[in-house]
Design an enzyme around this catalytic site. Structure first.
Site, PDB file in Angstrom:
ATOM      1  N   CYS A 109      13.328  11.957   5.791  1.00 34.04           N
ATOM      2  CA  CYS A 109      13.330  11.543   7.207  1.00 34.04           C
ATOM      3  C   CYS A 109      14.716  11.739   7.795  1.00 34.04           C
ATOM      4  O   CYS A 109      14.870  11.967   8.986  1.00 34.04           O
ATOM      5  CB  CYS A 109      12.916  10.091   7.326  1.00 34.04           C
ATOM      6  SG  CYS A 109      13.930   9.013   6.313  1.00 34.04           S
ATOM      7  N   GLU A 113       9.313  17.008  14.983  1.00 34.93           N
ATOM      8  CA  GLU A 113       9.623  16.815  13.566  1.00 34.93           C
ATOM      9  C   GLU A 113       8.701  17.722  12.736  1.00 34.93           C
ATOM     10  O   GLU A 113       7.481  17.697  12.913  1.00 34.93           O
ATOM     11  CB  GLU A 113       9.405  15.362  13.139  1.00 34.93           C
ATOM     12  CG  GLU A 113       9.810  15.157  11.685  1.00 34.93           C
ATOM     13  CD  GLU A 113       9.501  13.759  11.147  1.00 34.93           C
ATOM     14  OE1 GLU A 113       8.350  13.321  11.256  1.00 34.93           O
ATOM     15  OE2 GLU A 113      10.434  13.135  10.604  1.00 34.93           O
ATOM     16  N   LYS A 169       0.852  -1.196   0.000  1.00 36.50           N
ATOM     17  CA  LYS A 169       0.000   0.000   0.000  1.00 36.50           C
ATOM     18  C   LYS A 169       0.886   1.245   0.000  1.00 36.50           C
ATOM     19  O   LYS A 169       1.487   1.587   1.022  1.00 36.50           O
ATOM     20  CB  LYS A 169      -0.918   0.035   1.225  1.00 36.50           C
ATOM     21  CG  LYS A 169      -2.017   1.084   1.052  1.00 36.50           C
ATOM     22  CD  LYS A 169      -2.584   1.610   2.351  1.00 36.50           C
ATOM     23  CE  LYS A 169      -1.942   2.866   2.844  1.00 36.50           C
ATOM     24  NZ  LYS A 169      -1.915   4.018   1.930  1.00 36.50           N
ATOM     25  N   GLU A 192      10.020   2.236  10.377  1.00 31.54           N
ATOM     26  CA  GLU A 192      10.997   3.307  10.153  1.00 31.54           C
ATOM     27  C   GLU A 192      10.248   4.627  10.244  1.00 31.54           C
ATOM     28  O   GLU A 192       9.399   4.908   9.400  1.00 31.54           O
ATOM     29  CB  GLU A 192      11.679   3.144   8.790  1.00 31.54           C
ATOM     30  CG  GLU A 192      12.549   1.903   8.695  1.00 31.54           C
ATOM     31  CD  GLU A 192      13.648   1.848   9.745  1.00 31.54           C
ATOM     32  OE1 GLU A 192      13.986   2.887  10.342  1.00 31.54           O
ATOM     33  OE2 GLU A 192      14.151   0.739  10.002  1.00 31.54           O
TER      34      GLU A 192
HETATM   35  P1  NAD Z   1       2.266   8.780   7.240  1.00 29.78           P
HETATM   36  O1  NAD Z   1       2.570   8.111   8.534  1.00 29.78           O
HETATM   37  O2  NAD Z   1       1.160   9.757   7.205  1.00 29.78           O
HETATM   38  O3  NAD Z   1       1.902   7.675   6.135  1.00 29.78           O
HETATM   39  C1  NAD Z   1       2.796   6.670   5.736  1.00 29.78           C
HETATM   40  C2  NAD Z   1       2.009   5.539   5.092  1.00 29.78           C
HETATM   41  O4  NAD Z   1       1.257   4.865   6.107  1.00 29.78           O
HETATM   42  C3  NAD Z   1       0.974   5.978   4.055  1.00 29.78           C
HETATM   43  O5  NAD Z   1       0.884   5.000   3.047  1.00 29.78           O
HETATM   44  C4  NAD Z   1      -0.311   6.025   4.877  1.00 29.78           C
HETATM   45  O6  NAD Z   1      -1.472   5.887   4.087  1.00 29.78           O
HETATM   46  C5  NAD Z   1      -0.114   4.836   5.785  1.00 29.78           C
HETATM   47  N1  NAD Z   1      -0.803   4.868   7.072  1.00 29.78           N
HETATM   48  C6  NAD Z   1      -0.938   5.930   7.911  1.00 29.78           C
HETATM   49  N2  NAD Z   1      -1.603   5.552   9.019  1.00 29.78           N
HETATM   50  C7  NAD Z   1      -1.867   4.224   8.902  1.00 29.78           C
HETATM   51  C8  NAD Z   1      -2.539   3.258   9.716  1.00 29.78           C
HETATM   52  N3  NAD Z   1      -3.051   3.586  10.893  1.00 29.78           N
HETATM   53  N4  NAD Z   1      -2.641   1.986   9.261  1.00 29.78           N
HETATM   54  C9  NAD Z   1      -2.091   1.624   8.076  1.00 29.78           C
HETATM   55  N5  NAD Z   1      -1.472   2.504   7.250  1.00 29.78           N
HETATM   56  C10 NAD Z   1      -1.355   3.787   7.653  1.00 29.78           C
HETATM   57  O7  NAD Z   1       3.642   9.414   6.730  1.00 29.78           O
HETATM   58  P2  NAD Z   1       3.885  10.361   5.450  1.00 29.78           P
HETATM   59  O8  NAD Z   1       3.310  11.701   5.728  1.00 29.78           O
HETATM   60  O9  NAD Z   1       3.479   9.652   4.212  1.00 29.78           O
HETATM   61  O10 NAD Z   1       5.484  10.445   5.447  1.00 29.78           O
HETATM   62  C11 NAD Z   1       6.202  11.333   6.225  1.00 29.78           C
HETATM   63  C12 NAD Z   1       6.745  10.660   7.469  1.00 29.78           C
HETATM   64  O11 NAD Z   1       7.523   9.526   7.096  1.00 29.78           O
HETATM   65  C13 NAD Z   1       7.682  11.529   8.264  1.00 29.78           C
HETATM   66  O12 NAD Z   1       7.371  11.429   9.633  1.00 29.78           O
HETATM   67  C14 NAD Z   1       9.062  10.928   7.998  1.00 29.78           C
HETATM   68  O13 NAD Z   1      10.006  11.136   9.022  1.00 29.78           O
HETATM   69  C15 NAD Z   1       8.728   9.503   7.831  1.00 29.78           C
HETATM   70  N6  NAD Z   1       9.772   8.813   7.061  1.00 29.78           N
HETATM   71  C16 NAD Z   1      10.627   7.983   7.717  1.00 29.78           C
HETATM   72  C17 NAD Z   1      11.640   7.331   7.024  1.00 29.78           C
HETATM   73  C18 NAD Z   1      12.595   6.407   7.726  1.00 29.78           C
HETATM   74  O14 NAD Z   1      13.241   5.614   7.050  1.00 29.78           O
HETATM   75  N7  NAD Z   1      12.707   6.463   9.036  1.00 29.78           N
HETATM   76  C19 NAD Z   1      11.765   7.534   5.646  1.00 29.78           C
HETATM   77  C20 NAD Z   1      10.874   8.393   4.998  1.00 29.78           C
HETATM   78  C21 NAD Z   1       9.858   9.022   5.722  1.00 29.78           C
END
Ligand code: NAD
Length: 481
Positions: free
Chosen positions: A282, A382, A174, A248
């Site tokens: 990130c 963040e 997804k 992550e």
């Molecule tokens: P997000 O958490 O809003 O969403 C990430 C993914 O998870 C999306 O596909 C979303 O639809 C899904 N999702 C969200 N809540 C969910 C749930 N309860 N159940 C199942 N799926 C769910 O994050 P974003 O806004 O897309 O990305 C930004 C974030 O990602 C930032 O906090 C960044 O630090 C983090 N990030 C971390 C890394 C790493 O390797 N540590 C890398 C890139 C981004």
């Protein structure tokens, strides 16, 4: 504008009632990059069931044939990298050069796991009985879920899906609704390379409608998630006890600038680490812990550099900073720019850009605040945007104490010429990835990646050989005669 489908059990499927959402260009929201299914719970259940049905045959498929699929997909991504990069720039906003590089790196990831996975096995154990052989086998887990964010819409899925597939798992993937097309292209690459039906199921839709259906399913044996700390912790908490998780999450990554640093280089590290991807990595630098002896000089050079940056569409290679990727993220960045203005000394930027080239996009000027203290929100939370906080430090010890005073521990960097600082920093800093005279951003395909503290659930690293561990379980065999 193309309408895309889910891929469930090898069949392109729309959501039963036909509901869709649009994938928009953040540089010009009049540009609809693609239309995708806003899937429902039933679609998510179908994707999990299709993966479960395909698993057994895939786990028994010879590993050399599984590797061949990954290698074929790598070639496909490489051949089409220029075209796919344009799509990524349109859906996510990053520069065309970075987008192309991401597709090429994803091809490299597929190749790495195609080779590395073929020598990833168990061990045998010496013992007293000459008629017995004791060994471990590494077996796939079964159905695994891959849930990914928008900021690296192909390389993060690739570094999860490739180790999952080479070890014989079936996947439900997804992607983020804010950049689903690049993940679709990765799926397409694997399918055209001969991946059997149902082994990789691509499904789009909101976290609310399909997220929990996937993550709470007892059929799903593992969840590899990259995204916000709040969402990751929620998924980790609510997943069945038998489900393995790899999370992550967020970061608040520091760059320490010591009194002996090459200041031009330090400015370069701050700008490249903090503002490439418009601060939406990130691993991006958000805290600049600068020694009092060089703070003024460093700040002046940083401001001079920021004034030279060109902001605009990622399609124009002359631009240094693209748009913020989503409306929600734009609002977050502007909110934190306001918070910064209230709590610290505002040095530069943080304004929404208006006018000809900016009118229909989510553009902001990069923001810099100084005299930031540890208690301030811009030092602790963040933001995930182009907002830099300069924090003064009095010594190496003070810098380490302030850098470690964070709930996150993803990446950290130091700019110094002193080998003693370099060596001690690698030991003292609480971060999963440590950079010395390098940007906090950027990590290799063949080296482990992950964070400490609330940046990861930490039990399994991604990338490199360690990325294979998460997708396998150990079985111990005592074979007599
Ligand atoms: P997000 O958490 O809003 O969403 C990430 C993914 O998870 C999306 O596909 C979303 O639809 C899904 N999702 C969200 N809540 C969910 C749930 N309860 N159940 C199942 N799926 C769910 O994050 P974003 O806004 O897309 O990305 C930004 C974030 O990602 C930032 O906090 C960044 O630090 C983090 N990030 C971390 C890394 C790493 O390797 N540590 C890398 C890139 C981004």
């Amino acid at each position: 504008m193309t309408e895309f489908r889910n891929l469930i059990g090898g069949e392109p499927t729309a959501r039963a009632n036909g509901k869709t959402f649009d994938d928009l260009n953040p540089a010009d929201t009049r540009d609809i990059v693609g239309r995708f299914p806003a899937s429902a719970a039933a679609d998510a259940r179908a994707a999990v069931a299709a993966a479960a049905a395909a698993f057994d045959a895939w786990r028994k498929t010879p590993i050399s044939r599984r590797a061949k699929v990954l290698l074929g997909a790598a070639d496909y991504l490489e051949t089409n990298a220029a075209r796919f990069a344009e799509e990524m720039t349109r859906e996510e906003g990053k520069s065309i050069a970075l987008a192309k590089d991401e597709f090429l790196r994803s091809a490299q990831t597929l190749r790495f796991y195609a080779i590395e996975g073929q020598s990833y096995g168990g061990e045998s154990f010496p013992q007293d009985d000459a008629d017995m052989l004791v060994y471990t086998a590494r077996e796939p887990l079964g159905v695994v879920a891959v849930i990914t964010p928008w900021n690296f819409p192909v390389s993060i899925p690739a570094r999860k899906i490739a180790p999952a597939l080479i070890t014989g798992n079936a996947v439900v993937f997804k992607p983020s609704s804010d950049a689903p097309l690049s993940g679709y292209r990765l799926t397409e690459a694997l399918v055209q390379a001969g991946l059997p039906k149902g082994v990789l199921n691509f499904i789009t839709g909101s976290a609310g409608e399909i997220g929990a259906v996937i993550t709470s399913s007892p059929t799903v044996r593992a969840i590899s998630f990259t995204g916000s700390t709040a969402a990751g912790e929620e998924i980790h908490r609510s997943a069945p006890l038998t489900t393995r998780t790899q999370m992550e999450l967020g970061g608040k990554n520091p760059l320490i600038v010591m009194e002996d640093a090459d200041l031009d280089k330090a400015v370069d590290l701050a700008v490249k680490g903090g503002l490439s991807l418009t601060g939406q990595a990130c691993t991006g630098t958000s805290r600049l812990l600068v020694h009092a002896a060089v703070k003024r000089e460093f700040s002046e050079r940083l401001l001079a550099k920021l004034k030279t940056l060109r902001i605009g569409s990622g399609m124009d290679p002359k631009n240094d900073l693209g748009p913020i990727a989503t409306k929600k993220q734009l609002e977050t960045v502007l909110r934190y720019a306001d918070i910064g203005k209230q709590e610290a000394k505002h040095l530069y930027g943080g304004e929404r850009l208006r006018g000809e080239h900016y009118e229909h996009g989510y553009f902001v000027s990069p923001a810099v605040f100084t005299d930031v203290t540890q208690a301030m929100r811009i030092a602790r939370e963040e933001i995930f945007g182009p907002v830099l906080a300069i924090i003064e430090v009095a010594s190496y010890e003070d810098a380490i104490a302030k850098a470690n005073d964070s709930e996150y521990g993803l990446c950290a960097a130091i700019a110094t010429r002193n080998p003693r600082y370099m060596h001690r920093f690698a030991q003292d800093i609480q971060a999963g990835t440590v950079k010395i005279n390098r940007t906090t951003t950027g990590n290799l395909v063949n080296a482990p990646f992950g964070g400490l503290k609330r940046s990861s659930t930490a039990s399994f690293r991604e990338s490199g050989r360690s990325g294979l561990e998460f997708y396998t379980q150990i079985k111990t065999v005592y074979q007599g005669i």
